[in-house]
Enzyme design. Structure first.
Site, short mmCIF file in Angstrom:
data_model
loop_
_atom_site.label_atom_id
_atom_site.label_comp_id
_atom_site.label_asym_id
_atom_site.label_seq_id
_atom_site.Cartn_x
_atom_site.Cartn_y
_atom_site.Cartn_z
N GLU A 1 -0.91 -9.22 -1.32
CA GLU A 1 -2.36 -9.43 -1.18
C GLU A 1 -3.04 -9.39 -2.55
OE1 GLU A 1 -2.64 -6.40 1.98
OE2 GLU A 1 -3.67 -7.95 3.13
N GLU B 1 3.80 -5.89 6.98
CA GLU B 1 3.02 -4.83 7.64
C GLU B 1 3.34 -4.68 9.12
OE1 GLU B 1 1.84 -6.90 5.40
OE2 GLU B 1 0.35 -5.94 4.11
N GLY C 1 0.39 -5.12 0.63
CA GLY C 1 -0.74 -5.06 -0.30
C GLY C 1 -0.38 -5.66 -1.66
N ALA D 1 0.86 -1.18 0.00
CA ALA D 1 0.00 0.00 0.00
C ALA D 1 0.90 1.23 0.00
CB ALA D 1 -0.87 -0.02 1.25
C1 3H9 Z 1 0.49 -2.42 3.32
O1 3H9 Z 1 0.73 -2.86 2.24
C2 3H9 Z 1 -0.88 -2.51 3.95
C3 3H9 Z 1 -1.81 -3.47 3.27
O2 3H9 Z 1 -1.74 -4.73 3.89
C4 3H9 Z 1 -3.28 -3.07 3.44
C5 3H9 Z 1 -3.80 -1.98 2.63
C6 3H9 Z 1 -5.29 -1.81 2.79
N1 3H9 Z 1 4.64 3.48 0.19
O3 3H9 Z 1 13.29 1.60 0.60
P1 3H9 Z 1 13.73 2.36 -0.60
C7 3H9 Z 1 9.44 4.81 -1.05
S1 3H9 Z 1 1.65 -1.61 4.22
C8 3H9 Z 1 5.15 4.69 -0.09
O4 3H9 Z 1 14.77 3.38 -0.45
P2 3H9 Z 1 14.84 -0.06 -1.70
C9 3H9 Z 1 10.53 5.11 -0.05
O5 3H9 Z 1 10.06 5.99 0.95
C10 3H9 Z 1 3.06 -1.58 3.18
N2 3H9 Z 1 6.45 4.89 -0.38
O6 3H9 Z 1 14.14 1.36 -1.80
C11 3H9 Z 1 11.59 5.73 -0.93
O7 3H9 Z 1 11.18 7.06 -1.19
P3 3H9 Z 1 12.26 8.21 -1.35
C12 3H9 Z 1 3.74 -2.90 3.12
C13 3H9 Z 1 7.25 3.84 -0.38
O8 3H9 Z 1 15.06 -0.50 -3.10
C14 3H9 Z 1 11.45 4.94 -2.23
O9 3H9 Z 1 10.13 4.38 -2.20
N3 3H9 Z 1 4.95 -2.78 2.35
C15 3H9 Z 1 6.79 2.56 -0.08
O10 3H9 Z 1 15.96 -0.04 -0.75
C16 3H9 Z 1 12.46 3.82 -2.37
O11 3H9 Z 1 12.41 3.01 -1.21
C17 3H9 Z 1 6.10 -2.45 2.93
O12 3H9 Z 1 6.19 -2.28 4.12
C18 3H9 Z 1 5.42 2.40 0.20
N4 3H9 Z 1 4.90 1.19 0.48
O13 3H9 Z 1 13.74 -1.02 -1.03
C19 3H9 Z 1 7.29 -2.32 2.02
N5 3H9 Z 1 7.84 1.69 -0.14
O14 3H9 Z 1 13.10 7.79 -2.50
C20 3H9 Z 1 8.01 -1.04 2.29
C21 3H9 Z 1 8.90 2.43 -0.48
O15 3H9 Z 1 11.46 9.44 -1.54
N6 3H9 Z 1 9.10 -0.83 1.37
N7 3H9 Z 1 8.56 3.72 -0.63
O16 3H9 Z 1 13.02 8.19 -0.05
C22 3H9 Z 1 10.28 -1.49 1.45
O17 3H9 Z 1 10.47 -2.37 2.25
C23 3H9 Z 1 11.37 -1.06 0.50
O18 3H9 Z 1 11.06 0.24 0.07
C24 3H9 Z 1 11.55 -1.97 -0.74
C25 3H9 Z 1 12.56 -1.29 -1.70
C26 3H9 Z 1 12.08 -3.32 -0.28
C27 3H9 Z 1 10.25 -2.14 -1.48
#
Ligand code: 3H9
Length: 699
Positions: free
Chosen positions: A105, A125, A102, A63
């Site tokens: 999901e 999450e 998400g 999400a």
């Molecule tokens: C969810 O999904 C809830 C659902 O169950 C229910 C919904 C109803 N959103 O980490 P990076 C940005 S909860 C917004 O440096 P990497 C991040 O801030 C979510 N922004 O890259 C950064 O921005 P900036 C569950 C996001 O290659 C840029 O993207 N998912 C999100 O080292 C690059 O990120 C997670 O918890 C996001 N979801 O790692 C996954 N994700 O460049 C969270 C990233 O401006 N994300 N950004 O600073 C991660 O774990 C890592 O970002 C990922 C990439 C592994 C994907």
């Protein structure tokens, strides 16, 4: 058609591609785009099957976290997923990169999933203080069984494509997502495979329904380290709903729990920490577009506890290291410790059985500083005195190749002074790792007066490559973390003089959520170190000195502020220590008074926040969130409290400033007077968050 989701057709196959860089997060536009494209593919009589895939570096990574806490925008994800799952035409999720939250999901609501070899799949999450809120807790147990589902949902770590295949989460491993997804969709059509709707498939729940211990044991194992956190327990309950309730009821209860957690203080703090960590990698005051230098070879000087731990971090990330010592003996000892460490981890199942040998092979142990000559990055981890460091940097200047980044792992010494020993101060900086360096995630990157921007960017980028969390700090005694910690240490000691006992102080600090209190930490580090340094500087600390004079050096002597049973690290309160404190106070003509837990908490935390304000004023840290990152990843600050500066804003800066002024007077300690920045923020009715707009990203 939507800008971020597009629909194409390859004869009977509709290909839906999400393109929302950088991580294809499920913003309202993406949700709306997927819904629109799926509906039109269903309505198109030419289309027989649908593939959902993503452009760029990854499948949907979750999400859009920035949307949480704001008014919801339609369509909701559950609504989109219901349309997908009920599609009369097969939908194949074609996954690459990270299919998280998400994102997974969405894939679970498809009828089939394929993934590339390097893909990772997970529901993280819980790390944001949440639980999966779009059916993840109900569909994943049906896909892989409750045991693995608990591991993934309550633990939050992703699994590999190979594990996903083994456990039935994906059908096949494919070469490329779009091509592989399309080929698989054609196979589904050719074989007339029935649509697999996970919501209707309870087969993998049967074992846990018959024997609930399968579920409860998995929950017990995964919540063992979840002290103080709400989300892991709520997530475990939600997996329980999948076992106990019909799908729709489970989904409803999952949604209720998700909404409750989104609004919780803990999740707000954890979302703040997520963005704070990423913000910290952006270096203030460096020209935009500054590129890191190329780092292919790394040399580490010193194979002691720190040097060895740092070398292990590089090898863990697959980066070869030249490890340099002054003699064969020291080298052999250092290499032996690393080998033992890895073998112990392998024995616990933490890494594959062949990993220790593979990682050892990446470490080239040698004797002699001239061996740094090929290194693009040199990290010095020798004895912590200025004279020794200067000597090493003088040598490095002779042997290191031009343009190599020269880093010191000092924990408090002045890098400007160290840099003066070279003719290339632009290449010199600090990389302060925390002990044990192969475990702790923080790396304070110390920017000296003459450090070149690209040298700084190189250090930050390499730290991220070895899975550390970098935070850029300026030169001062102890940098950010240890400088603040010193304030806490000072108050902890004073509290003993006023009547508190070590176990009372430590209990308040651990109840707050820190892994250890100051006295247990002192026992772990060894009390003799501080004693020796006090003697060198002609300083006295009556109680600590008396302990050392009695041979109580901490854990290593089985006695310190606590006593330890043989072979145990558990601190046990010791009546002898209470007696020693009483005797010392009597000798000094002092009387013990009752000290409340509230006072202890205030005096442990507020002086650190005050020091944090001074650190910001002096631009030693660029942002309050950088200070929080230091404490979260270097000192085990509880993530659900966001970090000391974030926490201070929640408590209220006025209250903190008032209490500091009170203690300054009450304990006759001018160092506790509120810092000018703290006073200014109070006068303006603002918090630390007001100092950086980005701190409010996760509102
Ligand atoms: C969810 O999904 C809830 C659902 O169950 C229910 C919904 C109803 N959103 O980490 P990076 C940005 S909860 C917004 O440096 P990497 C991040 O801030 C979510 N922004 O890259 C950064 O921005 P900036 C569950 C996001 O290659 C840029 O993207 N998912 C999100 O080292 C690059 O990120 C997670 O918890 C996001 N979801 O790692 C996954 N994700 O460049 C969270 C990233 O401006 N994300 N950004 O600073 C991660 O774990 C890592 O970002 C990922 C990439 C592994 C994907």
């Amino acid at each position: 058609m939507s800008e971020v989701v597009k629909l194409e057709r390859q004869d009977v196959i509709a290909i839906i591609t999400v393109n929302n860089p950088p991580v294809n997060a499920l913003s309202a536009a993406v949700r709306g785009g997927i819904l629109e494209c799926v509906n039109s593919a269903i309505a198109d009589p030419e289309v027989k099957a649908i593939v959902l895939t993503c452009a760029g570096r990854t499948f949907i990574a979750g999400a859009d976290i920035t949307e949480f806490g704001k008014p919801p925008k339609p369509p909701g994800l559950n609504e989109v997923l219901a349309v997908m799952e009920n599609s009369p035409k097969p939908i194949v999720a074609a996954i690459h990169g990270t299919s998280l939250g998400g994102g997974l999901e969405v894939a679970l609501a498809c009828h089939f999933r394929v993934a590339t070899k390097e893909a990772k799949l997970g529901l993280p999450e819980v790390k944001l203080g949440l639980l999966p809120g779009a059916g993840g807790t109900q569909r994943l147990p049906r896909a892989v069984g409750p045991e693995l589902a608990v591991k993934m949902i309550v633990g939050g770590d992703p699994i590999s494509a190979a594990e996903a295949l083994k456990n039935g989460l994906i059908e096949e491993i494919v070469e490329g997502p779009a091509i592989g997804g399309e080929a698989f969709a054609r196979k589904v059509l050719a074989e007339k495979r029935p649509l697999r709707k996970l919501r209707d498939d309870n087969s993998k729940l049967a074992a846990a329904k018959a024997d609930r211990s399968i579920f409860t044991n998995a929950v017990a194992a995964m919540t063992k380290r979840a002290r103080g956190l709400e989300a892991p327990f709520a997530a475990a309950d939600a997996v329980g709903y999948a076992i106990d309730l019909p799908f729709d009821e489970g989904l409803k209860k999952e949604r209720e729990a998700f909404l409750k957690l989104v609004a919780s203080d803990q999740s707000k703090a954890q979302r703040y920490a997520f963005f704070a960590e990423r913000e910290a990698a952006k270096i203030a005051g460096v020209p935009e577009g500054t590129k890191p230098r190329n780092v292919e070879r790394v040399a580490i000087i010193g194979a002691g506890t720190m040097g060895g731990g740092i070398a292990m971090s590089f090898a863990n990330a697959g980066i070869p290291v030249t490890l340099i010592e002054t003699g064969e003996e020291q080298l052999k000892r250092g290499m032996g410790v690393m080998q033992k460490n890895w073998e112990a981890t392998a024995a616990r199942g933490g890494i594959p059985a062949d990993a220790p040998a593979k990682r050892m092979a990446l470490i080239n142990g040698v004797v002699g500083l001239d061996n740094v000559k090929d290194a693009d990055l040199v990290i010095e981890a020798v004895f912590e005195t200025m004279a020794v460091k200067k000597e090493v940097f003088g040598q490095l200047d002779k042997f290191a190749k031009p343009g190599a980044v020269l880093a010191s792992n000092t924990s408090y010494l002045n890098i400007d002074e160290i840099a003066k020993e070279t003719k290339r101060p632009q290449d010199v900086l600090g990389m302060h790792f925390f002990s044990p360096a192969n475990v702790m995630k923080l790396c304070e990157i110390v920017r000296a007066a003459k450090t070149a921007p690209d040298a700084l960017v190189t250090a930050v980028s390499i730290a991220r490559k070895i899975a550390k969390v970098p935070a850029v700090v300026g030169v001062c005694d102890g940098f950010v973390g240890n400088r603040m910690l010193a304030q806490r240490g000072k108050q902890a000691e004073k509290l003993l003089f006023e009547g508190a006992l070590p176990q009372q102080v430590d209990a308040v600090v651990t109840k707050f959520g820190m892994p250890m209190g100051p006295f247990a930490m002192g026992d772990l580090a060894g009390l003799d170190i501080g004693w020796r340094s006090r003697k060198d500087r002609g300083i006295k600390s009556e109680i600590a000195d008396a302990l050392c004079e009695a041979g109580r050096f901490g854990q290593k002597t089985g006695k310190g502020y606590y006593k330890y049973e043989a072979g145990s690290r558990a601190p046990l309160p010791d009546p002898d220590v209470e007696k020693l404190i009483d005797e010392t106070l009597t000798r000094l003509g002092r009387k013990r008074r009752a000290v409340s837990d509230e006072e202890i908490l205030e005096r442990m935390m507020y002086p650190m926040i005050n020091e944090g304000a001074k650190i910001l004023e002096e631009s030693i840290a660029a942002r309050p969130s950088d200070i929080d990152v230091v404490w979260l990843y270097g000192y085990g600050w509880p993530i659900y409290r966001g970090g000391p500066m974030y926490w201070a804003d929640q408590v209220g800066l006025k209250h903190i400033a008032d209490r500091l002024a009170f203690y300054a007077k009450e304990t006759n300690d001018p160092s506790l007077e509120p810092a000018p920045l703290l006073k200014r923020l109070v006068a303006e009715g603002k918090g630390f968050a007001s100092l950086t707009a980005s701190s409010s990203k996760a509102a």
